[in-house]
Every structure is written in C-alpha cells, then in structure tokens.
Design an enzyme around this catalytic site. Structure first.
Site, PDB file in Angstrom:
ATOM      1  N   LYS A 312     -43.567  36.885  22.781  1.00 46.11           N
ATOM      2  CA  LYS A 312     -43.084  37.793  22.470  1.00 46.11           C
ATOM      3  C   LYS A 312     -44.116  38.897  21.709  1.00 46.11           C
ATOM      4  CE  LYS A 312     -38.757  35.709  20.388  1.00 46.11           C
ATOM      5  NZ  LYS A 312     -38.261  35.205  19.193  1.00 46.11           N
ATOM      6  N   HIS A 313     -43.927  39.916  21.581  1.00 49.11           N
ATOM      7  CA  HIS A 313     -44.957  40.988  21.303  1.00 49.11           C
ATOM      8  C   HIS A 313     -45.436  40.892  19.864  1.00 49.11           C
ATOM      9  CE1 HIS A 313     -44.518  43.622  24.584  1.00 49.11           C
ATOM     10  NE2 HIS A 313     -43.569  43.741  24.415  1.00 49.11           N
ATOM     11  N   SER A 314     -46.743  40.780  19.472  1.00 48.60           N
ATOM     12  CA  SER A 314     -47.237  40.391  18.027  1.00 48.60           C
ATOM     13  C   SER A 314     -46.835  41.446  17.299  1.00 48.60           C
ATOM     14  CB  SER A 314     -48.890  40.929  18.291  1.00 48.60           C
ATOM     15  OG  SER A 314     -49.526  40.605  17.147  1.00 48.60           O
ATOM     16  N   ALA A 322     -47.432  38.486  25.806  1.00 51.84           N
ATOM     17  CA  ALA A 322     -46.339  39.709  26.051  1.00 51.84           C
ATOM     18  C   ALA A 322     -47.219  40.867  26.090  1.00 51.84           C
ATOM     19  CB  ALA A 322     -45.062  39.552  25.049  1.00 51.84           C
ATOM     20  N   ASP A 323     -48.150  41.138  25.156  1.00 50.82           N
ATOM     21  CA  ASP A 323     -48.956  42.096  24.910  1.00 50.82           C
ATOM     22  C   ASP A 323     -49.975  42.473  26.027  1.00 50.82           C
ATOM     23  OD1 ASP A 323     -47.883  42.659  22.600  1.00 50.82           O
ATOM     24  OD2 ASP A 323     -49.412  41.204  21.438  1.00 50.82           O
TER      25      ASP A 323
END
Length: 679
Positions: A312-314, A322-323
């Site tokens: 998942k994004h930070s 994800a980033d």
C-alpha cells in the site's frame, strides 16, 4: 505458522522503560536461442506463486480467547488484554505507532479496578500489527505516565498487559507484557510464493543452460526418458521464441504510452513515401519491458497486494513497493516520447500537425481519467459536485503534453555517431537539450518557491507534514502544506481525493490529492529525466559501453541528490521522500532507481538477448488498455470473487495474483492478434 495455546506465559523482550517515544533491438538469433528459458520461467511464475500461496496457513479457526472477549480481530490486528491489578485505581492506556512521526498518543482503553483485590479488572482491545507500537499507561495515582512500552505485536496473537505494584507495600507501578497465544506468520504466503517462484526460475534456466552444453546433449541422446523431456521442452521453447520475436512487432516504433500499431497514432496522416531512407526505426524491448514491470506492479497493488501494508502507499514520508510504480511509468513515458517523436519527425511529418495530435491525445487522457477512472464514484452517482478533478491519467495527460511540446519545439536532428573514444566523454545528449533544461529548472524553482515560501493560513511556512495528529497535533488542517492549500483553493475540497493514505496513521481531517496541481511540476521533471534516458539510447545506439556509463552516471548523480535532500532519513531531511507531495527527493530517488533498472534491462534484453522481457513485455505494449481495464472491471468476476475469509492475507493474495495474471494473459492474447488500443 499458527501457534497453539500455551499454559506457560513468557515475558516479552520489551520491558517498561523510562525512555520516551519518538539498440538496439537484440539480434533475432540471440533472442531465439537465449530468450525462451527465462521467458518460460516467467510465464510459469504466476502459477508457481499461486500454488505456493495455497500451501501457506491462513487465519486460525479454532475457538480462542478472542471470542470470549467479544473482540473480532481483523487483518493486521492482535488481541491485547489489559489487566488492572491496582485496587481502587483507574488506568488509561494510550497508543501510537512507531511509524507515525511525532504523533500524539491516542486513547486505547480505560480500565477501572473496583472489584476484589484477588480479581483484577480486564479490558480487551485490538491493536495494530503493521508496525511497532508504543503503549503508555497513565494511572489516577499520579500525574505522570506510570510506564511506557515499545512492542511489535504479531497478527492474530493474544497478549496480556499486566499493570501491578512493583513490590508489596510500595506505590511503584510495574508493567509487564506477556504472550498468551503466539501470532500467525502473516508474511509466510508472500515468502513461500517468492521462494517457490525463484526456485522454478533457477531450475528452468539451469535446465535450458544444460541442454545447450555438450554434456546436456549427450545425456538427452543416451537416456530415452530424458530425451523425450528435452524434445518437448525444446519444441515448446522454440514456439515461445518464434512468438515473441515476431518480425511484424520488431517493425513497430515506440509509442508514448505503449499503444503501437502499424502506423504510429501521432503520425497517422504522414505519408509513407515521406520517410527518409536514413530513418530506420527499431524497437527497444527494454522500454516496453520496464513499462510492463511498472504497470503489472501497479495493477497488483491497486487490486490490494494481498492487503499487506508494504503493498500500500506510504502513509506520508518514506517508500513502499506501491510508491515505485507510478513514477516509473511517468519516467518510461518520457523515454518513449523522445524515441517516438524522433522517428515520426524523420518520416517528414510537420510539427504543426504533430502538435495537434499531441494536444488531442492529452485531452483524451484527461477525459478518460475524469469520466471513466474516477474514484469518487464510490461516493455515489457521479456529479459535478463530487467530481474528482486530479487523477493518475489526468497527471499523465498534462505531463505528456508539456514534455512532448517542449521536445517538439526544440527538437534537433539526431547527430551521427562519433568514435567510441570521443563518445565516452561527450555530453551531447545533455547540451543538445539546454533550452528544455532551462525551462525545467525554472519550473523546479517555482515548485521550491511555492512549497517552501508560500504563506498558508494557519500553517507554518514551508510545512511538509501530514497534519492530523502529526507534529504533536499542532497543525491538524495543514495536510500537505502549500500543495494541499493550492488544490483546496483552486479546485475545492469536494473535487479532491477524499481518502488520502495519511488518514490511516495521521487521522487527517481534510481532503488531500496526491495527484494535485503542484506535484505535477515534479512529474514533468521526472518525465524529462526519462526523455534524457531516451536520448542516451538513441544518440549512442551503436555504443553499448557509452550507454551503460551514462546510465550509471545519472544513477549516481540522482542518488547523491537524494542523500543530500533527505540526510539519509525518512523524516529528518530537508525535503523527505514523499509520494503524496511528489517531493524533489522522491523524484530524484525514483529516477535513480529507474536509471538503474535500464542499466540492467538494456544489456540483458536488447544487447545480449538473455531475456526477452516476457511476460512484462506484453502489457507494456498495451498499457492504456490494461490500466483502464483493470480499473473499470476491478469488482467483476473473475478479477474478484467472494472470499471464504475476507480477513485472510492468503486469500487476498491469491485473488490479487490471479487478477494480475489474467491481465497479463489478456495482453498476451491481444499482442498475438496484433490488437493495441491507441489514443
């Protein structure tokens, strides 16, 4: 692994403490001879990962103390039983994540002891297992914290926090954390999937290498069973090699967003006879392979990534898997812009006609992003009142337009190759773009000036934090600083992304869009760094050493810039790495990674032919279709189905791998049929 109940209670390692929290295309012969083994391994990877995850344990099913306490645990949670053994005292337990930078403590539970001395009061609460936790216990007996603990809980584990007198007859309080039931190993499905896939790749590659040696051929001839296996594998490998080295595909030039056709979309009106004899377009497989890697990772993480936090994004500063994907896609789009536009102009197309097609393509990207791929659909029927204006495709459209127009206005003929000795020290790929560099530096100066010096009402100048409970809760409505303020001022709260990743840890209270206006400046910078990579590939197309040296140099330069900006820290640098802000250090870091990827892919795919780029090559050739398709059909079978246990990482991982593999299969079928979606 699932741990059984234990009658023995073992003390945790973390004890109470007084410390505070804080170019060329590879030769067809090489691809045919060498590419099938790794390609076959890559095609089998999805199946091996899926079978591996089926072997991994999921959530425990036997009844345990969770049910007795009426606490239903979800993924990334553990059960904490708080025992108050202080007669007549009330306890308040506070919690915060170690990953949450300078956050205020949040109330977790209140436990009052009003019963018998021999029977402590107990409260059951779920706690997060994604990162380390900091617990602070306050008692009515004192104004200061009674104790403070730091601990990393495990998923579905069962723990007890014992708050009692340090010794009989004293008022000193001791806090001990013990494990009642061991947690499950939630990372086991990912680990097994990775190891089994890696083992298959190594085994198949070794087998292919063995078959090409004299010893391997001798064994195949002398052993009937081995001979039949060798024959089947060789036939299958030859079929794959023939498929992925299609002469028709090699004729196609690079397109900006991976939508090739017999005639490039941007040059649809150009006449074939206008093509110069010196123009000999060739396709760089490493470009499509890199685009495909970024795209497949994007599909996987968008579908959930097994619900693991690192997919998942930070939440704010820092990087997760994800980033990586979106900026890589922007980078490789920049490379494709230069390679495609150079070929089109060599065919004799007019700049004015090309400008119109660039504008039309940008307009279509923005419209698709606003109308079709709009996350605010989840808020109800789409209407102007709730329409999200920024977005991934919108940013791609704007970035593409600016970078393509700059290259069109200042385009120059590709110079002839000079000698290898001179090219090693030449900077023609940089000096030929000095007008574009001047404009890009001006844009970056604007970003820095607005980010660091724009006055934002109620917020400190130059604020780069998440707001909410971050920065000790001093600036709850300042999420994103100048970037968030500009978006809310020009676009309005209701036209922004309503659930930014910062809400998870930092409890932000205002809308914030990670694809906002100010961050688009840095996406343009990243795309132009991709243009620079494309110029290196084309200017030095006959000199592999010169290309690799420049990729390595850019990798080192951008890496040093990142180190200087971040002070090798997630939160303490001048400009932290931040995907939500698309900060300068984020762009330099991801561009550094991108040049490193090309440094590896170019010799492996296009020079030596050690890998054909499969299976990533196929979605890389049809990236817009795959991106839009996976967004539109995300909630439809067979990309999603009802899970037996929706709180199981294993089941989500299987579902997300299957959905991602299906898009690879779809892109492969479309590739075979020569069907590409162009805009």
């Amino acid at each position: 692994m699932t741990g059984g109940s234990s009658s023995r209670r073992r003390r945790a390692e973390q004890r109470s403490s007084a410390a505070g929290p804080e170019q060329r295309s590879s030769p067809r012969e090489a691809a045919s001879n060498m590419g099938a083994g790794p390609a076959l391994a890559a095609l089998l990877l999805a199946g091996s990962v899926l079978s591996a995850t089926l072997l991994a344990p999921g959530r425990r099913t036997e009844p345990d103390i969770d049910e007795k306490r009426n606490v239903e645990l979800k993924m990334d949670q553990a059960l904490l039983l708080i025992h108050n053994e202080l007669l007549g005292a009330s306890l308040t337990v506070y919690w915060k994540s170690e990953y949450c930078y300078q956050c205020t403590f949040q109330p977790l539970a209140n436990v009052s002891h009003r019963g018998k001395p021999a029977k402590p009061s107990v409260a059951a609460v779920p706690v997060s297992t994604q990162h380390g936790s900091i617990l602070q216990v306050n008692s009515t007996w004192g104004e200061t914290a009674a104790c403070r603990l730091e601990y990393k809980f495990g998923e579905f584990g069962n723990y007890s926090l014992l708050v009692q007198h340090a010794s009989t007859g004293t008022s000193e309080i001791a806090c001990d954390l013990v494990v009642n039931e061991n947690p499950v190993n939630s990372n086991l499905p990912v680990s097994i999937a990775f190891l089994v896939g890696l083992a298959l790749i190594i085994a198949i590659s070794f087998l292919r290498l063995l078959l090409r040696t004299k010893l391997g051929r001798t064994i195949c001839k002398e052993e009937p069973f081995v001979f039949s296996s060798c024959l089947c594998l060789d036939d299958f490998s030859n079929w794959i090699s023939k498929t992925i080295t299609s002469r028709e595909t090699d004729r196609l030039i690079n397109s900006e967003l991976g939508s090739p056709s017999r005639t490039d979309p941007l040059s649809g009106d150009c006449q074939p006879e206008a093509r110069r004899t010196s123009a000999s377009p060739y396709r760089l497989r490493c470009v499509d392979t890199f685009r495909g890697i970024a795209l497949i990772l994007m599909v996987f993480v968008n579908y959930g990534g097994g619900k693991y936090w690192y997919f998942k994004h930070s939440s704010w500063n820092g990087l997760t898997v994800a980033d990586l994907v979106f900026p890589w896609f922007v980078f490789i789009m920049g490379s494709s812009i230069f390679l495609s536009m150079t070929s089109i102009l060599q065919r004799g197309c007019s700049k004015f006609r090309l400008l119109g097609k660039i504008a039309w393509r940008s307009f279509l990207l923005i419209c698709i992003g606003i109308i079709i791929v709009n996350p605010n659909y989840c808020l109800g029927p789409l209407s102007w009142d709730k329409l999200r204006i920024p977005g991934v495709l919108q940013r791609l459209g704007v970035t593409y337009f600016v970078v393509a127009v700059l290259e069109l206005l200042f385009s120059k003929p590709v110079p002839d190759s000079c000698s290898l000795e001179r090219s090693c020290f030449s900077l023609r790929d940089v000096t030929s773009s000095w007008p574009q560099w001047l404009i890009l530096l001006t844009l970056e100066s604007i970003w820095l000036a607005l980010t660091l010096f724009l006055p934002v009402p109620g917020c400190p100048t130059g604020y780069l934090g998440p707001g909410g409970i971050g920065d000790l809760g001093k600036y709850p409505h300042c999420t994103g600083g100048a970037a968030g303020y500009i978006d809310r001022l020009l676009l309005g709260d209701s036209h922004l992304y309503q659930h930014p990743s910062s809400t998870v840890l930092y409890h932000t209270e205002v809308a914030y869009d990670p694809e906002g206006i100010l961050g688009t400046i840095n996406s343009i910078v990243m795309a132009f760094l991709g243009v620079q990579a494309g110029k290196i590939l084309l200017y030095y197309k006959d000199q592999t050493k010169a290309i690799l040296m420049r990729f390595a140099a850019w990798c080192c330069i951008l890496g040093l810039i990142s180190l200087a900006l971040t002070k090798v820290s997630a939160d303490e640098g001048f400009i932290p790495i931040n995907k939500n802000l698309w900060s300068l250090s984020y762009v330099s870091t991801l561009s550094c990674f991108a040049f490193f990827m090309l440094l590896v892919l170019y010799p492996a795919v296009d020079v030596k032919g050690l890998w054909t780029g499969a299976p990533f090559f196929y979605p890389g050739m049809n990236s817009i279709l795959v991106y839009v398709g996976h967004e539109v059909f995300e909630d439809y079978f067979p990309f999603r189905w009802k899970l037996e246990d929706d709180q199981s990482h294993k089941e989500h991982l299987i579902q997300n791998i299957v959905a991602t593999a299906l898009w690879v299969l779809i892109s492969y079928v479309l590739y075979k049929k020569k069907m590409f979606w162009k805009i």
